[in-house]
Design a protein around this motif. Structure first.
Motif, PDB file in Angstrom:
ATOM      1  N   ARG A  82       0.853  -1.180   0.000  1.00  0.00           N
ATOM      2  CA  ARG A  82       0.000   0.000   0.000  1.00  0.00           C
ATOM      3  C   ARG A  82       0.887   1.227   0.000  1.00  0.00           C
ATOM      4  O   ARG A  82       1.871   1.293   0.715  1.00  0.00           O
ATOM      5  CB  ARG A  82      -0.904   0.042   1.240  1.00  0.00           C
ATOM      6  CG  ARG A  82      -1.836   1.261   1.220  1.00  0.00           C
ATOM      7  CD  ARG A  82      -2.590   1.451   2.522  1.00  0.00           C
ATOM      8  NE  ARG A  82      -1.747   1.569   3.688  1.00  0.00           N
ATOM      9  CZ  ARG A  82      -1.076   2.670   4.053  1.00  0.00           C
ATOM     10  NH1 ARG A  82      -1.123   3.760   3.323  1.00  0.00           N
ATOM     11  NH2 ARG A  82      -0.351   2.675   5.141  1.00  0.00           N
ATOM     12  N   VAL A  83       0.508   2.234  -0.797  1.00  0.00           N
ATOM     13  CA  VAL A  83       1.225   3.500  -0.822  1.00  0.00           C
ATOM     14  C   VAL A  83       0.215   4.628  -0.614  1.00  0.00           C
ATOM     15  O   VAL A  83      -0.984   4.455  -0.819  1.00  0.00           O
ATOM     16  CB  VAL A  83       2.000   3.728  -2.143  1.00  0.00           C
ATOM     17  CG1 VAL A  83       3.039   2.635  -2.372  1.00  0.00           C
ATOM     18  CG2 VAL A  83       1.067   3.831  -3.324  1.00  0.00           C
ATOM     19  N   GLY A  84       0.715   5.785  -0.211  1.00  0.00           N
ATOM     20  CA  GLY A  84      -0.162   6.947  -0.073  1.00  0.00           C
ATOM     21  C   GLY A  84      -0.850   6.998   1.268  1.00  0.00           C
ATOM     22  O   GLY A  84      -0.380   6.433   2.247  1.00  0.00           O
ATOM     23  N   GLU A  85      -2.005   7.660   1.268  1.00  0.00           N
ATOM     24  CA  GLU A  85      -2.687   7.897   2.533  1.00  0.00           C
ATOM     25  C   GLU A  85      -3.203   6.606   3.149  1.00  0.00           C
ATOM     26  O   GLU A  85      -3.453   5.617   2.457  1.00  0.00           O
ATOM     27  CB  GLU A  85      -3.824   8.907   2.358  1.00  0.00           C
ATOM     28  CG  GLU A  85      -4.975   8.445   1.510  1.00  0.00           C
ATOM     29  CD  GLU A  85      -6.039   9.528   1.351  1.00  0.00           C
ATOM     30  OE1 GLU A  85      -7.154   9.332   1.867  1.00  0.00           O
ATOM     31  OE2 GLU A  85      -5.743  10.552   0.721  1.00  0.00           O
ATOM     32  N   ALA A  86      -3.327   6.623   4.482  1.00  0.00           N
ATOM     33  CA  ALA A  86      -3.795   5.461   5.229  1.00  0.00           C
ATOM     34  C   ALA A  86      -5.283   5.224   4.970  1.00  0.00           C
ATOM     35  O   ALA A  86      -6.025   6.143   4.613  1.00  0.00           O
ATOM     36  CB  ALA A  86      -3.558   5.678   6.719  1.00  0.00           C
ATOM     37  N   VAL A  87      -5.698   3.992   5.181  1.00  0.00           N
ATOM     38  CA  VAL A  87      -7.105   3.642   5.086  1.00  0.00           C
ATOM     39  C   VAL A  87      -7.847   4.375   6.204  1.00  0.00           C
ATOM     40  O   VAL A  87      -7.409   4.384   7.350  1.00  0.00           O
ATOM     41  CB  VAL A  87      -7.298   2.112   5.214  1.00  0.00           C
ATOM     42  CG1 VAL A  87      -8.767   1.743   5.253  1.00  0.00           C
ATOM     43  CG2 VAL A  87      -6.574   1.391   4.091  1.00  0.00           C
ATOM     44  N   ARG A  88      -8.964   4.989   5.867  1.00  0.00           N
ATOM     45  CA  ARG A  88      -9.765   5.712   6.864  1.00  0.00           C
ATOM     46  C   ARG A  88     -10.696   4.721   7.561  1.00  0.00           C
ATOM     47  O   ARG A  88     -11.517   4.080   6.894  1.00  0.00           O
ATOM     48  CB  ARG A  88     -10.587   6.814   6.199  1.00  0.00           C
ATOM     49  CG  ARG A  88      -9.725   7.901   5.610  1.00  0.00           C
ATOM     50  CD  ARG A  88     -10.579   8.892   4.841  1.00  0.00           C
ATOM     51  NE  ARG A  88      -9.729   9.910   4.258  1.00  0.00           N
ATOM     52  CZ  ARG A  88      -9.954  11.213   4.402  1.00  0.00           C
ATOM     53  NH1 ARG A  88     -10.990  11.651   5.079  1.00  0.00           N
ATOM     54  NH2 ARG A  88      -9.136  12.078   3.850  1.00  0.00           N
ATOM     55  N   PRO A  89     -10.587   4.612   8.884  1.00  0.00           N
ATOM     56  CA  PRO A  89     -11.473   3.687   9.607  1.00  0.00           C
ATOM     57  C   PRO A  89     -12.943   4.015   9.344  1.00  0.00           C
ATOM     58  O   PRO A  89     -13.346   5.178   9.346  1.00  0.00           O
ATOM     59  CB  PRO A  89     -11.121   3.930  11.079  1.00  0.00           C
ATOM     60  CG  PRO A  89      -9.762   4.564  11.057  1.00  0.00           C
ATOM     61  CD  PRO A  89      -9.681   5.336   9.764  1.00  0.00           C
ATOM     62  N   GLY A  90     -13.726   2.990   9.074  1.00  0.00           N
ATOM     63  CA  GLY A  90     -15.154   3.163   8.832  1.00  0.00           C
ATOM     64  C   GLY A  90     -15.516   3.569   7.410  1.00  0.00           C
ATOM     65  O   GLY A  90     -16.683   3.523   7.038  1.00  0.00           O
TER      66      GLY A  90
END
Length: 148
Positions: free
Chosen positions: A4-12
């Motif tokens: 995975r690259v870039g921004e983190a997964v947003r919870p929810g």
């Protein structure tokens, strides 16, 4: 496991899987990129989403033609990465599964047909820092380190 690259997964946040194909198009010391004007002006590796029922290689040829106006000769698959992002042009939160190929520009056919896109030749070494997302930058850097 695909990096995975870039921004983190947003919870929810729910993401829709969006497979795509992209090309590192090297010619000598230069790379053929696309400049996308909106939603954020940036240089990118040419490519994009695979339509339902479309073969990935056919999608790569179609996307590169739309964004650059060039026919390409595909050399080999370099790998894949994931990006989790919002795509305002589709009003979509996407998990982009991006497969990247090394290819060479074979013949320019026409100007780009994709609105808001321009074909741009960049010095490849400088483009590593100019491309708009970390996955594109990583795969261009990898391609420059490998024998062609």
């Amino acid at each position: 496991m695909i990096r995975r690259v870039g921004e983190a997964v947003r919870p929810g946040q729910r993401y829709r899987l969006r497979p795509g194909v992209y090309a590192v198009l090297l010619q000598g010391a230069d790379v053929l990129a696309t400049f996308q004007e909106a939603p954020t002006p940036e240089f990118q590796l040419p490519g994009g989403g695979i339509d339902r029922g479309e073969h990935p290689i056919a999608a790569l040829h179609r996307e590169v033609m739309e964004e650059t106006g060039w026919h390409v000769a595909i050399t080999r698959r370099l790998g894949a990465f994931r990006r989790f992002c919002y795509m305002p042009e589709y009003d979509l939160w996407a998990e982009k599964l991006c497969t990247v190929y090394l290819a060479r520009p074979a013949r320019q056919i026409c100007p780009p047909t994709e609105p808001g896109h321009s074909a741009v030749w960049l010095p490849a070494a400088a483009a590593v820092d100019m491309l708009g997302n970390p996955g594109d930058r990583a795969f261009l850097a990898r391609a420059l380190r490998q024998p062609r």
